[in-house]
Design a protein around this motif. Structure first.
Motif, PDB file in Angstrom:
ATOM      1  N   PRO A  17      10.754 -22.449  11.833  1.00 49.76           N
ATOM      2  CA  PRO A  17      11.244 -23.791  12.187  1.00 49.76           C
ATOM      3  C   PRO A  17      12.675 -24.027  11.729  1.00 49.76           C
ATOM      4  O   PRO A  17      13.181 -23.352  10.841  1.00 49.76           O
ATOM      5  N   HIS A  18      13.333 -24.991  12.374  1.00 48.72           N
ATOM      6  CA  HIS A  18      14.607 -25.501  11.876  1.00 48.72           C
ATOM      7  C   HIS A  18      14.560 -27.016  11.953  1.00 48.72           C
ATOM      8  O   HIS A  18      13.684 -27.588  12.620  1.00 48.72           O
ATOM      9  N   TRP A  19      15.496 -27.672  11.251  1.00 44.69           N
ATOM     10  CA  TRP A  19      15.504 -29.128  11.228  1.00 44.69           C
ATOM     11  C   TRP A  19      16.513 -29.681  12.218  1.00 44.69           C
ATOM     12  O   TRP A  19      17.629 -29.187  12.338  1.00 44.69           O
ATOM     13  N   VAL A  26      11.285 -28.453  13.782  1.00 45.66           N
ATOM     14  CA  VAL A  26      10.816 -27.965  15.077  1.00 45.66           C
ATOM     15  C   VAL A  26      10.830 -26.440  15.200  1.00 45.66           C
ATOM     16  O   VAL A  26      11.642 -25.754  14.595  1.00 45.66           O
ATOM     17  N   HIS A  27       9.893 -25.970  15.993  1.00 46.80           N
ATOM     18  CA  HIS A  27       9.819 -24.564  16.393  1.00 46.80           C
ATOM     19  C   HIS A  27      10.340 -24.505  17.823  1.00 46.80           C
ATOM     20  O   HIS A  27       9.753 -25.113  18.711  1.00 46.80           O
ATOM     21  N   ASN A  28      11.441 -23.793  18.036  1.00 46.82           N
ATOM     22  CA  ASN A  28      12.020 -23.728  19.373  1.00 46.82           C
ATOM     23  C   ASN A  28      11.370 -22.591  20.160  1.00 46.82           C
ATOM     24  O   ASN A  28      11.688 -21.426  19.966  1.00 46.82           O
ATOM     25  N   ASN A  33      14.611 -18.366  21.279  1.00 48.80           N
ATOM     26  CA  ASN A  33      14.056 -17.237  20.524  1.00 48.80           C
ATOM     27  C   ASN A  33      14.267 -15.883  21.185  1.00 48.80           C
ATOM     28  O   ASN A  33      13.806 -14.863  20.677  1.00 48.80           O
ATOM     29  N   GLY A  34      14.966 -15.876  22.302  1.00 49.15           N
ATOM     30  CA  GLY A  34      15.297 -14.597  22.915  1.00 49.15           C
ATOM     31  C   GLY A  34      14.152 -13.910  23.628  1.00 49.15           C
ATOM     32  O   GLY A  34      14.321 -12.841  24.197  1.00 49.15           O
ATOM     33  N   LEU A  35      12.961 -14.539  23.599  1.00 48.42           N
ATOM     34  CA  LEU A  35      11.804 -13.921  24.247  1.00 48.42           C
ATOM     35  C   LEU A  35      11.704 -14.307  25.720  1.00 48.42           C
ATOM     36  O   LEU A  35      10.919 -13.769  26.474  1.00 48.42           O
ATOM     37  N   MET A  36      12.557 -15.263  26.097  1.00 48.13           N
ATOM     38  CA  MET A  36      12.567 -15.699  27.493  1.00 48.13           C
ATOM     39  C   MET A  36      14.015 -15.872  27.924  1.00 48.13           C
ATOM     40  O   MET A  36      14.867 -16.184  27.103  1.00 48.13           O
ATOM     41  N   THR A  37      14.278 -15.721  29.206  1.00 51.81           N
ATOM     42  CA  THR A  37      15.624 -15.996  29.710  1.00 51.81           C
ATOM     43  C   THR A  37      15.817 -17.509  29.839  1.00 51.81           C
ATOM     44  O   THR A  37      14.854 -18.272  29.797  1.00 51.81           O
ATOM     45  N   TYR A  49       9.062 -27.742  19.461  1.00 50.15           N
ATOM     46  CA  TYR A  49       7.719 -28.175  19.099  1.00 50.15           C
ATOM     47  C   TYR A  49       7.682 -28.550  17.620  1.00 50.15           C
ATOM     48  O   TYR A  49       7.926 -27.705  16.760  1.00 50.15           O
ATOM     49  N   GLY A  50       7.423 -29.797  17.351  1.00 50.86           N
ATOM     50  CA  GLY A  50       7.294 -30.272  15.968  1.00 50.86           C
ATOM     51  C   GLY A  50       5.843 -30.208  15.547  1.00 50.86           C
ATOM     52  O   GLY A  50       5.076 -31.148  15.776  1.00 50.86           O
ATOM     53  N   ALA A  51       5.439 -29.060  14.966  1.00 51.59           N
ATOM     54  CA  ALA A  51       4.058 -28.914  14.490  1.00 51.59           C
ATOM     55  C   ALA A  51       3.797 -29.949  13.393  1.00 51.59           C
ATOM     56  O   ALA A  51       4.732 -30.535  12.834  1.00 51.59           O
ATOM     57  N   LYS A  52       2.521 -30.140  13.071  1.00 52.91           N
ATOM     58  CA  LYS A  52       2.144 -31.175  12.085  1.00 52.91           C
ATOM     59  C   LYS A  52       2.895 -30.999  10.765  1.00 52.91           C
ATOM     60  O   LYS A  52       2.997 -29.894  10.238  1.00 52.91           O
ATOM     61  N   ILE A  53       3.418 -32.121  10.263  1.00 56.76           N
ATOM     62  CA  ILE A  53       4.071 -32.143   8.952  1.00 56.76           C
ATOM     63  C   ILE A  53       3.852 -33.525   8.371  1.00 56.76           C
ATOM     64  O   ILE A  53       3.834 -34.520   9.090  1.00 56.76           O
TER      65      ILE A  53
END
Ligand code: MN
Length: 293
Positions: A17-19, A26-28, A33-37, A49-53
């Motif tokens: 995650p980054h802020w 959030v998790h981008n 992440n380079g896994l998709m174009t 995606y802001g997972a539960k915190i």
């Protein structure tokens, strides 16, 4: 249309995650992440995606200060917590659990995004998704627009055997229509499963399609998928199935790709480098309006 199974292309774990400001961890999932174009999920350009915190109580709401956007729409979906928004086009709103804020930046706005004041004073669980939905060239310089969509407005399709419901935010599921206006064809559903629930989906093969598991675990085409994971589907068919052996929530996204060149830079998503330079020039000249910090 020939009904053919749409298979899974990849399952992404949540990246580190980054802020965003001090409010959104959030998790981008894409495009970072380079896994998709850049175009893989078009018309969806970005998913944070802001997972539960759990946020402790505070008198000063956490947030992201005034910043610009041009060329696309930001769509924020709240699962836990409350988000407040103000923009230089004069739109403001608060969304709570299950609600959606659909802001069309288009030709340009300044906006700020915060945890809602009263919610901040108590603190608590926070979970949300922010999407950037791209606009085709012909709408990039349209006037800004704002849709505050409450959960109770969504189309609701009840799954058989008390299996839960499909909330239709945008598009149409089994003749149930969602309230969101979109500039290009977009399907966006919250699938809220009860234990034992099953749902079938059929979406045009050309539509880029993915989903994130917000709560619980589900099986997609009989393959188990964990919470907080993103599933990217191949464009190799139309139909797929989901089932849940516990209460679960899935956010499903599908849309007609925008087949145009794309030049993203910072808070802007345009078609050419010149348009990015123009955006900075317009920003410096005050053409995005004014918004108090
Ligand atoms: Mn923003």
């Amino acid at each position: 249309m020939v009904n053919k199974q749409r298979t899974i292309e990849k399952i992404l774990e949540p990246p580190a995650p980054h802020w965003v400001g001090d409010a959104f961890r959030v998790h981008n999932f894409f495009p970072g992440n380079g896994l998709m174009t850049l175009q893989r999920m078009s018309p969806f350009f970005l998913m944070d995606y802001g997972a539960k915190i759990e946020f402790p109580a505070t008198e000063t709401p956490r947030g992201v200060g005034v910043h610009p956007h041009r060329g696309f729409e930001t769509v924020t979906i709240a699962y836990h917590g409350k988000v407040a928004h103000h923009d230089s086009a004069g739109h403001a709103g608060v969304i709570g659990e299950g609600d959606v804020q659909w802001m069309t930046a288009a030709s340009g706005v300044l906006h700020k995004e915060y945890h809602e004041k009263e919610w901040s004073k108590k603190g608590g669980m926070f979970q949300m998704v922010q999407l950037w939905v791209n606009l085709p060239a012909k709408f990039k310089m349209s006037p800004p627009k704002y849709q505050s969509l409450e959960r109770k407005q969504f189309g609701k399709y009840l799954l058989p055997n008390d299996g839960g419901e499909v909330e239709v935010i945008a598009g149409k599921y089994n003749e149930v229509v969602g309230p969101a206006f979109s500039f290009t064809p977009v399907e966006m559903y919250n699938i809220r499963f009860n234990s034992g629930g099953k749902a079938d989906f059929s979406l045009p093969q050309s539509y880029n399609t993915g989903c994130v598991i917000i709560e619980g675990t589900v099986k997609i085409n009989n393959q188990p998928i964990d919470t907080d994971h993103f599933v990217l589907f191949k464009n190799d068919g139309t139909n797929f199935t989901m089932e849940a052996s516990e209460n679960a929530i899935v956010l499903l996204l599908s849309g007609e790709p925008i087949n145009e060149p794309i030049v993203p830079y910072g808070p802007f998503v345009m078609n050419t480098k010149e348009e990015i330079m123009q955006a900075y020039d317009d920003l410096n000249k005050g053409k995005f309006g004014y918004l108090e910090d």
